[in-house]
Design a protein around this motif. Sequence first.
Motif, PDB file in Angstrom:
ATOM      1  N   PRO A  58      -4.823 -42.271  17.439  1.00 20.07           N
ATOM      2  CA  PRO A  58      -6.276 -42.308  17.231  1.00 20.07           C
ATOM      3  C   PRO A  58      -6.929 -43.543  17.854  1.00 20.07           C
ATOM      4  N   ILE A  59      -6.101 -44.545  18.217  1.00 21.69           N
ATOM      5  CA  ILE A  59      -6.635 -45.804  18.731  1.00 21.69           C
ATOM      6  C   ILE A  59      -6.549 -45.904  20.248  1.00 21.69           C
ATOM      7  N   THR A  60      -5.395 -45.496  20.818  1.00 17.32           N
ATOM      8  CA  THR A  60      -5.175 -45.688  22.259  1.00 17.32           C
ATOM      9  C   THR A  60      -4.070 -44.791  22.775  1.00 17.32           C
ATOM     10  N   LYS A  61      -3.837 -44.875  24.103  1.00 16.35           N
ATOM     11  CA  LYS A  61      -2.698 -44.162  24.689  1.00 16.35           C
ATOM     12  C   LYS A  61      -1.446 -45.016  24.538  1.00 16.35           C
ATOM     13  N   MET A  62      -0.284 -44.359  24.474  1.00 17.02           N
ATOM     14  CA  MET A  62       0.977 -45.124  24.459  1.00 17.02           C
ATOM     15  C   MET A  62       2.106 -44.228  24.949  1.00 17.02           C
ATOM     16  N   VAL A  63       3.241 -44.865  25.231  1.00 13.81           N
ATOM     17  CA  VAL A  63       4.443 -44.102  25.573  1.00 13.81           C
ATOM     18  C   VAL A  63       5.372 -44.159  24.360  1.00 13.81           C
ATOM     19  N   GLY A  64       5.593 -43.001  23.763  1.00 16.33           N
ATOM     20  CA  GLY A  64       6.502 -42.926  22.609  1.00 16.33           C
ATOM     21  C   GLY A  64       7.863 -42.403  23.042  1.00 16.33           C
ATOM     22  N   LYS A  65       8.706 -42.108  22.077  1.00 16.54           N
ATOM     23  CA  LYS A  65      10.057 -41.594  22.354  1.00 16.54           C
ATOM     24  C   LYS A  65      10.221 -40.242  21.686  1.00 16.54           C
ATOM     25  N   GLU A  66      10.954 -39.352  22.364  1.00 15.42           N
ATOM     26  CA  GLU A  66      11.349 -38.104  21.719  1.00 15.42           C
ATOM     27  C   GLU A  66      12.799 -37.802  22.055  1.00 15.42           C
ATOM     28  N   ILE A  67      13.437 -37.054  21.163  1.00 12.95           N
ATOM     29  CA  ILE A  67      14.838 -36.711  21.400  1.00 12.95           C
ATOM     30  C   ILE A  67      14.901 -35.748  22.564  1.00 12.95           C
ATOM     31  N   SER A  68      15.794 -36.059  23.515  1.00  8.56           N
ATOM     32  CA  SER A  68      15.895 -35.210  24.703  1.00  8.56           C
ATOM     33  C   SER A  68      17.334 -34.736  24.838  1.00  8.56           C
ATOM     34  N   GLY A  69      17.575 -33.989  25.877  1.00 12.52           N
ATOM     35  CA  GLY A  69      18.946 -33.580  26.142  1.00 12.52           C
ATOM     36  C   GLY A  69      19.310 -32.309  25.427  1.00 12.52           C
ATOM     37  N   LYS A  70      20.604 -32.173  25.159  1.00 14.25           N
ATOM     38  CA  LYS A  70      21.126 -30.905  24.651  1.00 14.25           C
ATOM     39  C   LYS A  70      20.612 -30.571  23.261  1.00 14.25           C
ATOM     40  N   LYS A  71      20.558 -29.282  22.989  1.00 11.09           N
ATOM     41  CA  LYS A  71      20.199 -28.827  21.652  1.00 11.09           C
ATOM     42  C   LYS A  71      21.436 -28.881  20.762  1.00 11.09           C
ATOM     43  N   VAL A  72      21.213 -28.670  19.465  1.00  9.33           N
ATOM     44  CA  VAL A  72      22.287 -28.892  18.498  1.00  9.33           C
ATOM     45  C   VAL A  72      22.703 -27.592  17.817  1.00  9.33           C
ATOM     46  N   ALA A  73      23.977 -27.497  17.508  1.00  9.96           N
ATOM     47  CA  ALA A  73      24.464 -26.436  16.615  1.00  9.96           C
ATOM     48  C   ALA A  73      25.225 -27.100  15.470  1.00  9.96           C
ATOM     49  N   ILE A  74      24.986 -26.591  14.275  1.00 14.08           N
ATOM     50  CA  ILE A  74      25.709 -27.070  13.090  1.00 14.08           C
ATOM     51  C   ILE A  74      26.719 -25.981  12.734  1.00 14.08           C
ATOM     52  N   VAL A  75      27.985 -26.379  12.573  1.00 14.75           N
ATOM     53  CA  VAL A  75      29.012 -25.373  12.258  1.00 14.75           C
ATOM     54  C   VAL A  75      29.778 -25.790  11.006  1.00 14.75           C
ATOM     55  N   PRO A  76      29.407 -25.235   9.846  1.00 15.21           N
ATOM     56  CA  PRO A  76      30.175 -25.516   8.634  1.00 15.21           C
ATOM     57  C   PRO A  76      31.476 -24.726   8.615  1.00 15.21           C
ATOM     58  N   ILE A  77      32.533 -25.364   8.098  1.00 18.42           N
ATOM     59  CA  ILE A  77      33.784 -24.638   7.840  1.00 18.42           C
ATOM     60  C   ILE A  77      33.679 -24.099   6.413  1.00 18.42           C
ATOM     61  N   LEU A  78      33.739 -22.783   6.289  1.00 22.98           N
ATOM     62  CA  LEU A  78      33.594 -22.137   4.974  1.00 22.98           C
ATOM     63  C   LEU A  78      34.846 -22.433   4.140  1.00 22.98           C
ATOM     64  N   ARG A  79      34.630 -22.546   2.830  1.00 23.97           N
ATOM     65  CA  ARG A  79      33.347 -22.477   2.152  1.00 23.97           C
ATOM     66  C   ARG A  79      32.649 -23.825   2.038  1.00 23.97           C
ATOM     67  N   ALA A  80      33.452 -24.888   1.774  1.00 23.58           N
ATOM     68  CA  ALA A  80      32.835 -26.121   1.307  1.00 23.58           C
ATOM     69  C   ALA A  80      31.866 -26.743   2.318  1.00 23.58           C
ATOM     70  N   GLY A  81      32.071 -26.463   3.602  1.00 21.73           N
ATOM     71  CA  GLY A  81      31.167 -27.010   4.609  1.00 21.73           C
ATOM     72  C   GLY A  81      29.738 -26.546   4.437  1.00 21.73           C
ATOM     73  N   LEU A  82      29.562 -25.386   3.779  1.00 22.30           N
ATOM     74  CA  LEU A  82      28.205 -24.878   3.544  1.00 22.30           C
ATOM     75  C   LEU A  82      27.357 -25.890   2.785  1.00 22.30           C
ATOM     76  N   GLY A  83      28.007 -26.662   1.926  1.00 28.13           N
ATOM     77  CA  GLY A  83      27.283 -27.644   1.121  1.00 28.13           C
ATOM     78  C   GLY A  83      26.713 -28.800   1.928  1.00 28.13           C
ATOM     79  N   MET A  84      27.079 -28.883   3.203  1.00 29.84           N
ATOM     80  CA  MET A  84      26.574 -29.982   4.043  1.00 29.84           C
ATOM     81  C   MET A  84      25.478 -29.520   5.003  1.00 29.84           C
ATOM     82  N   VAL A  85      25.220 -28.212   5.026  1.00 32.82           N
ATOM     83  CA  VAL A  85      24.288 -27.675   6.026  1.00 32.82           C
ATOM     84  C   VAL A  85      22.849 -28.081   5.739  1.00 32.82           C
ATOM     85  N   ASN A  86      22.449 -27.945   4.499  1.00 33.38           N
ATOM     86  CA  ASN A  86      21.047 -28.177   4.160  1.00 33.38           C
ATOM     87  C   ASN A  86      20.581 -29.586   4.540  1.00 33.38           C
TER      88      ASN A  86
END
Length: 209
Positions: A58-86
């Motif tokens: 709202p004040i001025t222009k600037m150069v910020g940062k954003e995450i670039s590069g590859k996209k992500v996949a989350i792979v839980p090992i069933l069953r207990a890995g499911l508890g880490m997905v959220n």
Amino acid sequence: MSQLHIVDHPLIQHKLTKMRCVETGSKDFRELLDEISMLLGYEVTRDFPLSDVKIKTPITKMVGKEISGKKVAIVPILRAGLGMVNGLVTLLPVARIGHIGLYRDEKTHKPVTYYCKLPEDIDQRIVIVCDPMLATGGSASDAITMLKEKGCKSIRLMCLVSAPEGVKKLQEDHPDVDIYTAAVDEKLNKNCYIVPGLGDAGDRLFGTK
Ligand code: PRP
Ligand code: URA
């Protein structure tokens, strides 16, 4: 050689101690794993590349940062890995999610595969494999082998409690895969459970025993 990252932030240590307590029931166990997964995710994503982006505040222009590069996949090992997905999805809301189902044979303690469903473009993504327990390392090692067979080249493993035996196996089998864990415990017992550990993560998470 893969790197072992022990993520022992005070908040994680505090919550992990509560999870280890035998009196902690499924509801609290689930909530604590959810919270710790988000905190671990903060470290697992620490080296994600950034690029410049021009924005206007709202004040001025600037150069910020954003995450670039590859996209992500989350792979839980069933069953207990499911508890880490959220917790991870909270940090990475557009990540795709794959599932690998493995259980340990009660006698041999070797992993048996029963399910695998992965995003079609998983070979183009940074893959975060999650499973709270790295005991003998057999399950995580097999899951990572399956991902490599699908062409995945950038894989990291996020766990909660590890045994030295599991860390050694992972580093021998997959020297290109970094391990992120909240704790490395003392040893495995004769049933290949982690000592002191937290018991059977799947049963505690889902209240099946
Ligand atoms: C647990 C855990 C890991 C595996 C670790 O799963 O969630 O996947 O054991 O042991 P390892 O390192 O010796 O292979 P389990 O086989 O009990 O299945 P569950 O999650 O369905 O209970
Ligand atoms: N799987 C678990 O859930 N806990 C252990 O201690 C070892 C394997």
